[in-house]
Design a protein around this motif. Structure first.
Motif, PDB file in Angstrom:
ATOM      1  N   LEU A   1       0.830  -1.202   0.000  1.00  0.00           N
ATOM      2  CA  LEU A   1       0.000   0.000   0.000  1.00  0.00           C
ATOM      3  C   LEU A   1       0.865   1.254   0.000  1.00  0.00           C
ATOM      4  O   LEU A   1       0.526   2.269  -0.617  1.00  0.00           O
ATOM      5  CB  LEU A   1      -0.939  -0.009   1.208  1.00  0.00           C
ATOM      6  CG  LEU A   1      -2.082  -1.033   1.105  1.00  0.00           C
ATOM      7  CD1 LEU A   1      -2.920  -1.039   2.376  1.00  0.00           C
ATOM      8  CD2 LEU A   1      -2.965  -0.724  -0.100  1.00  0.00           C
TER       9      LEU A   1
ATOM     10  N   ASP B   1       0.708   4.094  -2.865  1.00  0.00           N
ATOM     11  CA  ASP B   1       0.510   5.506  -2.584  1.00  0.00           C
ATOM     12  C   ASP B   1       1.566   6.335  -3.304  1.00  0.00           C
ATOM     13  O   ASP B   1       1.271   7.385  -3.875  1.00  0.00           O
ATOM     14  CB  ASP B   1       0.585   5.719  -1.066  1.00  0.00           C
ATOM     15  CG  ASP B   1       0.016   7.048  -0.653  1.00  0.00           C
ATOM     16  OD1 ASP B   1       0.362   7.537   0.431  1.00  0.00           O
ATOM     17  OD2 ASP B   1      -0.795   7.607  -1.432  1.00  0.00           O
TER      18      ASP B   1
ATOM     19  N   LYS C   1      -3.413   4.822  -4.491  1.00  0.00           N
ATOM     20  CA  LYS C   1      -3.916   4.160  -3.287  1.00  0.00           C
ATOM     21  C   LYS C   1      -5.414   3.853  -3.379  1.00  0.00           C
ATOM     22  O   LYS C   1      -5.898   2.854  -2.872  1.00  0.00           O
ATOM     23  CB  LYS C   1      -3.662   5.060  -2.074  1.00  0.00           C
ATOM     24  CG  LYS C   1      -3.809   4.329  -0.766  1.00  0.00           C
ATOM     25  CD  LYS C   1      -2.898   4.912   0.293  1.00  0.00           C
ATOM     26  CE  LYS C   1      -2.972   4.084   1.573  1.00  0.00           C
ATOM     27  NZ  LYS C   1      -2.479   4.800   2.720  1.00  0.00           N
TER      28      LYS C   1
ATOM     29  N   ALA D   1      -6.746   0.314  -4.672  1.00  0.00           N
ATOM     30  CA  ALA D   1      -6.208  -0.901  -4.041  1.00  0.00           C
ATOM     31  C   ALA D   1      -7.081  -2.133  -4.184  1.00  0.00           C
ATOM     32  O   ALA D   1      -6.594  -3.233  -4.373  1.00  0.00           O
ATOM     33  CB  ALA D   1      -5.930  -0.623  -2.567  1.00  0.00           C
TER      34      ALA D   1
END
Lengths: 226, 245, 242
Positions: free
Chosen positions: C118, C122, C127, C130
């Motif tokens: 993650l 980002d 993000k 996801a």
């Protein structure tokens, strides 16, 4: 572990009988191919055509025959054909088992062939129909002279593969007591107490024939795709 | 054609005193379904292994798998069945062969039919699995390897999950075929559906009712399976991939 | 870090690579360019052993690729690769794409892998995606995820095989920006690409290949200023039309 004592001596003497059985197998196979392709083409054209009733009838026919085991189809026609022949001709014609089997296989295979042919027709570019019509040909002429020839060339490998399957399926005439190559092999084996040898022999013969034809098909496929 | 239709024949107690004729039909249905489902499990397992073997780099494994497929595809199902039922018990070590022949006849028929259908269908499943794997972009295998996966890991995590999803439609066909092919077991006496149809013809004077009922049952099986497989196809659909949108 | 020594490769009778020799030092960014069929994609696939070669050797941080005893899986776990067609795994969500290698190959825990994944997601600005599947993302987004997926393995170097060639023009820059960032952070990179703007910005060296041979291997300034070979000059003039 005691090895089964193989005794192949039954086979040479039985060759004439086995050959007759093979003739039955071939008769059923070839008849079913001939009728199946013609009838299957008509079914395919009907399904793709504009007449809704014909299209629906063809669809029902094809789906019905493809949903039911071949064993049942054979049994059904062994029930119907003798009675139908009696009703039409007043008596049964020839070997009733053979006749029933011929009818059953022809009608059954047509359903399978029609699916292959239908896909074949659809695989020919739509533009071909438009081109034919633009030249002034009728839809029927276009179908016959332009689309079907191309469809068949595309579908030849699949049609041949289906023929191999059909050749193997004819062994099922066993269920109505018709002696094809397999049935005859079984009878000989049973008669001489050499069932093991005859069954293995039958398996080997089928294997050699089907494998060889499938090689030819593969070769054709390779040639056509280039 | 003077034929007396009598649809109530099914509710009548059978001539042998064992249940009604309807119960005979249901017994046949039970054996058809049991045989087919069990054989399908075998076919999936063996077929997956063989199908994968046809795509691995090892030449000998590939040849072995190809031989399996060619043998089981070029011999008629009925011949294979008779070989499993009549020939194999003779070729096994005496102890095993005798044990088989002493089993309850129904068990003998069922086991032979089960093994036969399973191995036969496995060859066809193998071809589907092989074509599914081969239809995946080559980059997928490379991407898996580039990440440090071993080849078995690539098959397990990258290739097979997608290959199986791709081949759900042709696998559905094979699944339906196994139910139809189960009828072949009638030749060795297994009391599956088509055999019960023949039994009914022998014991009652109502062959048409019997055949129509059995045909309807086969059609019913078809419809049920198509519905089931459509659910499966929906469930495993990958969003954004082959019509998953 | 990457040492390519006299590598030659044949497909049957056809020679795809001819005595290629070059190297990439730690922290260096090397761009490989050339016309189609020059062998540049093949060469880069040889570096992590995806393509075998018949002659010569490649040494990656002390490990020989050509040595049959080398455990290639172990090596590949530490070399990141980004493909022209992204090659995300379509049946897994983005998070799983990012974590599966970490978990199965590097034996990290699920939580550790997820956190790392993650974080990288980002970094490449995605993000919010996801939990989606790759099929739901655009090409540029998929490629950025692919870069994150490779970075999640903490690679010692990154190989890029025409990372923007399959992208629509408006998405090329979002991917190149990520690659420029990466270069600036000191990642050792070997990129097969046509994007000369990218080369001019961050490359240390540029290699030009033609018909399986390395024809030019020069510092960026020298290559763009006065390339020595006529082939390279032709190629540059054609490609810099954009």
């Amino acid at each position: 572990m005691t090895m089964h004592e193989y005794d192949w001596t039954s086979i040479p003497g039985a060759i004439p009988l086995l050959a007759k059985g093979m003739l039955v197998t071939l008769e059923v196979t070839l008849t079913a191919i001939a009728v199946g392709v013609v009838w299957g083409t008509l079914l395919a054209v009907a399904r793709l055509g504009r007449n809704r009733v014909l299209s629906w009838l063809a669809t029902v026919y094809v789906n019905l025959f493809r949903s039911v085991p071949l064993v049942m189809v054979i049994l059904w026609f062994y029930l119907i054909v003798p009675q139908a022949l009696k009703a039409i001709f007043g008596e049964s014609i020839g070997d009733i088992r053979l006749t029933s089997a011929l009818v059953a296989f022809a009608l059954f295979e047509a359903a399978y062939y029609s699916e292959i042919i239908r896909a074949g027709i659809q695989s020919v570019a739509k533009g071909q129909m438009a081109a034919g019509l633009a030249l002034g040909l009728t839809p029927g002429q276009t179908m016959r002279m332009i689309i079907l020839p191309q469809a068949f060339r595309n579908m030849l490998p699949l049609l041949l593969t289906q023929a191999i399957i059909l050749f193997q399926d004819t062994s099922l005439v066993y269920v109505i007591g018709l002696s094809d190559f397999f049935g005859t092999s079984y009878k000989v084996g049973d008669r001489d107490g050499r069932l093991v040898e005859l069954l293995l022999f039958a398996g080997a013969v089928y294997f050699v024939i089907c494998f060889s034809v499938s090689r030819v098909v593969k070769h054709l496929q390779a040639r056509f795709s280039s | 054609m003077a034929y007396n239709w009598n649809w109530e024949i099914f509710l009548q107690p059978s001539a042998t005193g064992e249940g009604t004729y309807l119960s005979w039909l249901l017994e046949g249905l039970k054996w058809t379904v049991t045989l087919s489902l069990s054989a399908w499990v075998i076919a999936l397992i063996i077929g997956s292994i063989i199908g994968v073997l046809r795509t691995v780099p090892n030449r000998w494994l590939g040849l072995l798998a190809a031989t399996y497929v060619e043998v089981f595809r070029n011999i008629p199902l009925l011949v294979q069945l008779f070989i499993w039922y009549f020939v194999l018990p003779e070729l096994l070590p005496r102890g095993m062969g005798d044990a088989f022949k002493q089993m309850n006849p129904l068990a003998q028929q069922f086991v032979s039919a089960l093994v036969c259908l399973g191995f036969f269908t496995a060859a066809r499943v193998a071809e589907q699995v092989r074509s599914g794997i081969n239809s995946l972009p080559r980059g997928q295998k490379n991407a898996g390897l580039a990440m440090g996966f071993t080849l078995p890991q690539v098959y397990r995590h990258v290739l097979l999950p997608m290959a199986y999803r791709i081949i759900v439609p042709p696998l559905t066909s094979e699944f339906l075929n196994i139910f139809k092919n189960s009828a072949v077991a009638t030749t060795i006496g297994l009391i599956e559906l088509s055999r019960q149809a023949q039994q009914l013809v022998d014991f009652t004077a109502q062959p048409y009712e019997a055949f129509i009922a059995v045909t309807l049952l086969y059609l019913l099986i078809n419809v049920a399976l198509m519905f089931l497989m459509r659910q499966v196809e929906q469930k495993v659909r990958v969003p954004g991939f082959i019509g998953g949108k | 870090m990457i040492d390519i020594r006299n590598v030659s490769k044949w497909y049957g009778q056809f020679q795809v690579l001819a005595e290629c020799t070059t190297s990439v030092r730690e922290g260096e960014v090397v761009v490989v360019c050339g016309p189609s069929g020059s062998g540049k994609s093949t060469l880069i696939k040889c570096v992590n052993g995806l393509e075998p070669f018949q002659q010569g050797d490649i040494i990656v941080k002390g490990t020989s690729i050509g040595d049959p005893k080398t455990n290639l899986s172990r090596l590949r776990a530490h070399v990141g690769m980004v493909f022209q067609n992204f090659e995300l795994f379509p049946h897994m969500r983005i998070t799983e794409n990012l974590t599966i290698g970490q978990i199965k190959v590097l034996n990290r825990s699920k939580d550790e892998a997820l956190e790392k994944g993650l974080g990288l997601l980002d970094r490449v600005g995605l993000k919010a995606q996801a939990n989606k599947f790759p099929g739901e993302l655009s090409g540029g987004q998929q490629q950025r995820v692919a870069i994150a997926r490779a970075l999640a393995m903490d690679p010692i170097c990154m190989l890029f095989d025409e990372p923007t060639s399959a992208l629509d023009p408006e998405m090329i820059n979002e991917v190149l920006d990520v690659m420029v960032e990466l270069a600036k952070e000191g990642m050792t990179m070997m990129c097969v690409t046509h994007e000369m703007g990218f080369a001019r910005k961050v490359a240390n060296r540029v290699i030009f290949m033609d018909q399986g041979k390395i024809v030019e291997d020069a510092k960026k300034e020298d290559f763009f200023g006065t390339p020595r070979s006529e082939r390279a000059q032709q190629f540059l003039s054609k490609i810099l039309q954009h």
